[in-house]
Design an enzyme around this catalytic site. Structure first.
Site, short mmCIF file in Angstrom:
data_model
loop_
_atom_site.label_atom_id
_atom_site.label_comp_id
_atom_site.label_asym_id
_atom_site.label_seq_id
_atom_site.Cartn_x
_atom_site.Cartn_y
_atom_site.Cartn_z
N ASP A 65 0.85 -1.20 0.00
CA ASP A 65 0.00 0.00 0.00
C ASP A 65 0.88 1.25 0.00
O ASP A 65 1.59 1.52 0.98
CB ASP A 65 -0.90 0.01 1.24
N ASP A 70 -21.67 3.12 11.59
CA ASP A 70 -23.03 2.68 11.97
C ASP A 70 -23.05 1.22 12.44
O ASP A 70 -24.13 0.65 12.63
CB ASP A 70 -24.00 2.87 10.80
N ASP A 104 -11.21 -5.65 6.57
CA ASP A 104 -10.34 -6.84 6.59
C ASP A 104 -10.13 -7.32 8.03
O ASP A 104 -10.12 -8.52 8.29
CB ASP A 104 -8.99 -6.52 5.95
N GLY A 155 -2.21 2.60 8.44
CA GLY A 155 -1.73 1.36 7.80
C GLY A 155 -2.73 0.25 8.06
O GLY A 155 -3.23 0.10 9.17
O1 RIB Z 1 -9.06 -3.31 2.29
C1 RIB Z 1 -7.93 -2.51 2.24
C2 RIB Z 1 -6.98 -3.05 1.21
O2 RIB Z 1 -7.55 -2.89 -0.07
C3 RIB Z 1 -5.66 -2.30 1.13
O3 RIB Z 1 -4.69 -2.84 1.99
C4 RIB Z 1 -5.30 -2.36 -0.34
O4 RIB Z 1 -4.15 -3.09 -0.62
C5 RIB Z 1 -6.52 -2.94 -1.02
O5 RIB Z 1 -6.35 -4.27 -1.33
#
Ligand code: RIB
Length: 295
Positions: free
Chosen positions: A15, A213, A241, A276
């Site tokens: 990223d 929310d 994630d 990050g």
């Molecule tokens: O969900 C976030 C991620 O989406 C980031 O880390 C970026 O690499 C994209 O895949």
């Protein structure tokens, strides 16, 4: 409790993050306020989240044989993600994401690079790992036929499948039928329900992450809501994630959908307090302290 096995099949990106105080208009050049590279990729972020929470976590992925690739593999190893099923590719660069961070929000462009080499053949080569998992966790930053193949191998082996449908694609009903839980954000959920042939059947599988929310899901067609935590937001990149990795661990451990959502909601809240996608991912003790303090 014996350590549960979570296998994440998905992307690994670097990223490239730039802080800005405005989003540039077409044809405009603006000055950034600082930049840094962070490990990312929805697959890798979810794998690190699961590993930090104590699951035996393997990744099936493809990565370039370049500087970013080596750094990202090292990062996965450091976070105790098993990488023996990550295959190097020499003909494509490691995936990258360009991220603009502006006023606690983000704009992301993903370059697939080596992630596009995660073919069905890779999955067939690594099918033993899928079949011996408790949960398989998928996203949509790899080719769709591979997502389908992974879900099929898992389903046929009686392994639970979680699909995080991001970035959004219109998905075949046959894929959605093989998935146990689907975890879109609000926008993705609206698109999924609009495109679905059977919205009612889909609803029971949906767990929707709504940012500030909170979380919502359906039980016997009735909507349930879990409110978000109030935290000092630094960067929301990867919050979904964090949620998915944590949710997968708790489902693998046999928790109910609601219990898994509550826990994962706390993990996502902690994750956004650092810049990050992986920097703020907590271990189990940090999550337990956070929940106890009710912050
Ligand atoms: O969900 C976030 C991620 O989406 C980031 O880390 C970026 O690499 C994209 O895949």
């Amino acid at each position: 409790m014996a350590q549960k096995r979570v296998t994440v099949i998905g992307s690994i990106n670097m990223d490239i993050t730039v802080h800005v105080d405005q989003i540039p208009q077409q044809g405009e050049t603006i000055m950034g306020l600082g930049s840094a590279n962070y490990p990312g990729g929805k697959g890798a972020n979810q794998a690190v989240a699961a590993a930090k929470l104590g699951a035996y976590t393997s990744m099936i992925a493809t990565v370039g044989e370049d500087m970013f690739g080596h750094q990202l593999m090292e990062n996965l190893r450091k976070n105790k993600v098993f990488v023996s099923n990550v295959e190097p590719v020499t003909y494509l660069e490691t995936g990258t994401a360009i991220i603009l961070l502006c006023n606690n929000d983000n704009r992301i462009i993903v370059n697939s690079g080596a992630n596009s080499s995660l073919t069905e053949e890779v999955l067939i080569r690594n099918k033993d790992t899928i079949q011996s998992s408790d949960v398989v966790l998928l996203q949509l930053e790899i080719p769709l036929p591979s997502v389908y193949r992974a879900a099929k191998i898992a389903k046929d082996a009686g392994v639970k499948v979680i699909l995080n449908p991001a970035p959004y694609h219109n998905l075949p009903t046959s894929l959605l039928e093989m998935v146990d839980y689907i975890t879109p954000n609000e926008t993705e959920a609206a698109a999924l329900l609009k495109d679905s042939e059977n919205p009612r059947a889909l609803k029971d599988k949906l767990i929707i992450t709504n940012g500030e929310d909170g979380i919502s899901f359906y039980e016997r067609n009735e909507e349930k809501r879990i409110p978000s935590f109030s935290v000092q937001v630094k960067d929301t990149t990867g919050a979904g994630d964090a949620f998915n990795g944590a949710f997968a661990v708790k489902i693998a451990e046999g928790y109910s959908k609601e219990e898994a959502c509550k826990f994962a909601n706390a993990v996502a809240a902690i994750s956004i307090t650092k810049v990050g996608a992986q920097s703020g991912l907590p271990n189990l003790e940090e999550v337990e302290n956070f929940i106890t303090k009710g912050r």
